[in-house]
Design a protein around this motif. Structure first.
Motif: not given
Lengths: 428, 143
Positions: B21, B23, B60, B120, B122, B126, B137
């Motif tokens: 991920a 974010v 995300v 979530i 970084t 995912l 997650i």
């Protein structure tokens, strides 16, 4: 469940040719992503096309048919280019360069020729070449309740908020496919129920000039919660279209706002109750002088310093402003080695020629240019600059993604003063 | 024991994707130059992920932001070979909807019970299912 009319089914089934079929396939996928249940008829679009830099992913000399098919129609198969929907008025948005003056903006003839070739291909499909991010100055005005798509975020806010027309901030692929089919998902701002305000914005600072509305838009945008429709209230003098253009461009820099009601000004907000549909707003924010000061510290570099690249006209200027510039600049000379670019669309430029405004501006050493801006032209046009002054918040913020030199922000007169001196002076 | 959290949104575009991920609590600006059109690197000044490539990551975001050129810059990156693996968004909007439809890749959006931005981080791994709307997650710091 997505419902299609017979006409839409015919397009999707390929009965009206592959060009419309591929565009409708995109529309259907887009509708499903959004969760839309039906389509609406689109009567106006503006398209951010030509040799735009998002097409730099293609090798030099690539066939436009392949580019158009893959990029805009999202098709692996190359499609014969057809015509736009006859019921939809389609024109170009901001261009990737001035069509006639690439030499004045440090761009190559080769690049300009590529842009002309792509633009000509669009014209043959029925797209009118207008090259403007403020198309309402030259007649592109969707009326209340009319469904539109525009690839210019400030034009979406203007058209939704001030004309009462219905449109989302989609993107170029959706705008192209809407122009071809005359359809877009009936979702978001295309539905009246979604247009009521749910965030009250109380303006507690002074706001009157074009620049003050510009900075206010940026400030509201950065303080807004995500995914809201704002309604602005405050004790300010009734603003006109140039101020609202600036406000609409800057609120789009810091937020995803598509519609911003202003009580007493915008047609769907003649009262606060009308704007909210009689409901209590879920959110409320205030904008104070200290918020504005914080915004200015993000928009304009600190201090004074030498500058050699100044641009006025983001979004593209009105004829009124070209008159104002010509009156202020008459008799002045731009400092040698300094560039002053003044941006409008070519129809407005023609009116500025007739009125003598363009001559007065260019006699100073400045250039009156059309259709584009430094951000859209990208680094090749301004990488030689050692200090910049930008007139629009959108330009002053956006250019920072492309340069490491100092960037200052000021109103039209301060920009001209900086171009004459070759230096930005911090306000006292 | 790897800590796994499952959250559910609406599957916006079918398909399964996995990846680390990234974010973006304040999203990514759609303005020209904010995302490298051919290298997929984030150049937006002030963005928490400045200098990071989106390649093969699940992006995300709370929503889209900025210019309506948003989708075009992601599409350019995709054609240049630096595409992300998928999208997770708190809520769908038109700019992001075009990007997802144009890139034609798995996406889960419109979370009502939990905000993916808040759960979530970084670097979390995912797995997203664009058909069922499920997002699994695996926290990066779990043993």
């Amino acid at each position: 469940m997505l419902k299609l009319t017979d006409h839409e089914k015919a397009m999707l089934d390929g009965k009206m040719g592959k060009f419309k079929q591929k565009a409708m396939e995109f529309n259907v996928r887009y509708a499903k992503v959004l969760g839309a249940e039906e389509f609406c008829q689109v009567s106006r679009t503006t398209l951010f096309i030509g040799a735009q830099h998002y097409l730099d992913c293609y090798k030099h000399g690539e066939e436009y048919k392949k580019i158009f098919s893959e990029f805009y129609l999202c098709s692996d198969e190359e499609i014969e280019l057809g015509e736009m929907a006859p019921e939809c008025k389609v024109q170009t948005c901001a261009g990737s360069c001035d069509m006639w003056n690439c030499d004045k903006t440090h761009l190559s003839k080769e690049y300009s020729d590529k842009n002309k070739a792509y633009t000509e291909a669009a014209r043959k499909m029925g797209v009118k070449i207008v090259e403007s991010c403020t198309p309402y100055y030259v007649g592109w005005i969707p009326l209340m309740g009319e469904h539109f798509l525009s690839t210019e975020s400030s034009n979406v806010v203007i058209s939704n908020s001030f004309f009462g027309a219905y449109g989302n901030s989609d993107g170029v692929e959706a705008a192209v496919c809407a122009a071809i089919t005359g359809r877009t998902p009936k979702w978001g701002m295309h539905i009246k129920e979604n247009r009521y305000a749910d965030c009250l914005v109380r303006v507690k600072c002074d706001v009157e000039s074009v620049s003050e509305w510009d900075v206010l838009g940026y400030t509201i945008g950065r303080k807004l919660p995500k995914n809201v429709v704002p309604v602005v209230v405050g004790d300010f003098k009734r603003p006109e279209i140039n101020r609202m253009r600036q406000f609409s461009s800057s609120i789009s820099v810091t937020s995803a706002t598509e519609l911003c009601h202003i009580v007493g000004i915008t047609p769907e907000a003649q009262t606060l109750e009308m704007a909210t549909g009689g409901k209590i707003c879920r959110h409320e924010i205030e904008i104070t002088e200290s918020d504005i000061a914080e915004s200015l510290s993000k928009i304009c570099d600190e201090g004074s310093g030498p500058v050699d690249y100044i641009s006025i006209g983001c979004p593209h200027l009105s004829l009124d402003e070209l008159k104002e510039i010509s009156e202020y600049i008459k008799g002045k000379k731009i400092k040698e080695g300094t560039e002053l670019l003044v941006w409008t669309d070519y129809a407005t430029k023609a009116m500025a020629d007739v009125n003598g405004y363009a001559k007065d501006i260019e006699d100073s050493g400045a250039f009156v240019l059309t259709g584009s801006c430094p951000i859209v032209m990208r680094e090749d046009s301004h990488k030689h600059a050692t200090g910049m002054v930008m007139n629009g918040v959108k330009q002053a913020v956006g250019i920072r993604h492309q340069t490491k030199v100092p960037v200052y922000y000021g109103d039209i007169r301060r920009c001209i003063d900086a171009a004459v001196k070759g230096r930005w002076e911090e306000a006292e | 024991m790897m800590e796994k959290i499952v959250i559910k949104g609406r599957g916006a575009l079918e398909g399964i994707a996995s990846g680390p991920a990234i974010v973006f609590p304040d999203s990514i600006a759609g303005n020209s130059g904010a995302l490298g059109d051919v290298d997929g690197v984030v150049y937006e000044k002030g963005n928490i992920n400045y200098g990071i490539s989106i390649k093969n990551a699940i992006l995300v975001v709370p929503c889209a932001k900025g210019s309506n050129g948003f989708s075009a810059h992601f599409k350019g990156a995709l054609i240049a070979g630096v595409k992300p693996a998928g999208w997770v968004s708190t809520k769908i909007d038109a700019r992001l909807g075009v990007a997802i439809a144009s890139m034609n890749m798995p996406a889960v959006v419109d979370f009502t019970e939990v905000d993916p931005i808040k759960v979530i981080s970084t670097g979390d791994w995912l797995e997203i299912n664009g058909t069922t709307g499920e997002v699994v997650i695996t926290k990066k710091n779990s043993d």
